[in-house]
Design a protein around this motif. Structure first.
Motif, PDB file in Angstrom:
ATOM      1  N   PRO A   2      49.073  59.448 -55.819  1.00 23.39           N
ATOM      2  CA  PRO A   2      48.174  59.589 -54.672  1.00 23.39           C
ATOM      3  C   PRO A   2      46.709  59.439 -55.080  1.00 23.39           C
ATOM      4  N   ARG A   3      46.251  58.200 -55.105  1.00 23.19           N
ATOM      5  CA  ARG A   3      44.847  57.945 -55.408  1.00 23.19           C
ATOM      6  C   ARG A   3      44.443  56.626 -54.776  1.00 23.19           C
ATOM      7  N   GLU A   4      43.136  56.423 -54.645  1.00 19.44           N
ATOM      8  CA  GLU A   4      42.622  55.201 -54.047  1.00 19.44           C
ATOM      9  C   GLU A   4      41.425  54.718 -54.854  1.00 19.44           C
ATOM     10  N   LYS A   6      37.509  53.263 -55.037  1.00 22.52           N
ATOM     11  CA  LYS A   6      36.226  53.231 -54.341  1.00 22.52           C
ATOM     12  C   LYS A   6      35.185  52.670 -55.287  1.00 22.52           C
ATOM     13  N   SER A  15      32.685  65.585 -54.354  1.00 16.04           N
ATOM     14  CA  SER A  15      33.929  64.844 -54.156  1.00 16.04           C
ATOM     15  C   SER A  15      34.648  64.708 -55.501  1.00 16.04           C
ATOM     16  N   TYR A  16      35.795  64.053 -55.496  1.00 21.27           N
ATOM     17  CA  TYR A  16      36.616  63.937 -56.697  1.00 21.27           C
ATOM     18  C   TYR A  16      36.627  62.508 -57.214  1.00 21.27           C
ATOM     19  N   TRP A  66      38.894  55.035 -59.675  1.00 20.80           N
ATOM     20  CA  TRP A  66      39.987  55.686 -58.960  1.00 20.80           C
ATOM     21  C   TRP A  66      39.529  57.046 -58.457  1.00 20.80           C
ATOM     22  N   ILE A  69      43.606  61.809 -54.569  1.00 22.56           N
ATOM     23  CA  ILE A  69      43.770  62.469 -53.275  1.00 22.56           C
ATOM     24  C   ILE A  69      44.421  63.821 -53.568  1.00 22.56           C
ATOM     25  N   GLU A  71      45.532  67.491 -52.588  1.00 20.70           N
ATOM     26  CA  GLU A  71      45.925  68.204 -51.377  1.00 20.70           C
ATOM     27  C   GLU A  71      45.540  69.674 -51.478  1.00 20.70           C
ATOM     28  N   TYR A 117      47.952  68.261 -57.191  1.00 14.86           N
ATOM     29  CA  TYR A 117      47.839  66.833 -57.490  1.00 14.86           C
ATOM     30  C   TYR A 117      48.855  66.487 -58.569  1.00 14.86           C
TER      31      TYR A 117
END
Length: 124
Positions: A2-4, A6, A15-16, A66, A69, A71, A117
């Protein structure tokens, strides 16, 4: 996973971001102006979310990084044994054991918030 992805210029303090294959919370973000033949650079400093190690990252602002995400979930304390607590997730009723932070005092039936995570968990 679970990562995106940017661009570095989209990151903000609080932020992370993934640094050294570990999710980190950004403490400071600064940019240096572009030179005559180069692009602007960004310096990002942060602490690991789960291991609390200090890390830094220096990249051009248009580079991609990266972003994990992470939770934020709710749980209920089932029992406390020494420095470990058995927690039940309030969404799916799964139980697991987590280490209790030294600055927190917990007792059974307390509701807590924790981060998760990729199988790693931390009480907030």
């Amino acid at each position: 996973m679970p990562r995106e992805q940017k661009q570095v210029r989209e990151l903000q303090e609080g932020s992370y971001v993934m640094m050294d294959e570990s999710p980190c919370e950004i403490n400071s973000y600064s940019t240096a102006k572009p030179g005559k033949h180069g692009s602007a650079k960004a310096r990002v400093e942060g602490n690991g979310v789960f291991d609390d190690r200090k890390r830094s990252l220096s990249q051009p602002v248009d580079a991609k990084v990266w972003v994990p995400i992470i939770e934020r979930k709710q749980g209920q304390v089932v029992s406390v044994t020494g420095s470990d607590a058995q927690i039940m997730d309030l969404d799916n009723y799964q139980t697991f054991t987590m280490r209790v932070p030294e600055d927190q005092d917990m007792s059974p039936d307390d509701e807590i918030e924790y981060l998760e995570y990729e199988g790693q968990r931390k009480i907030v």
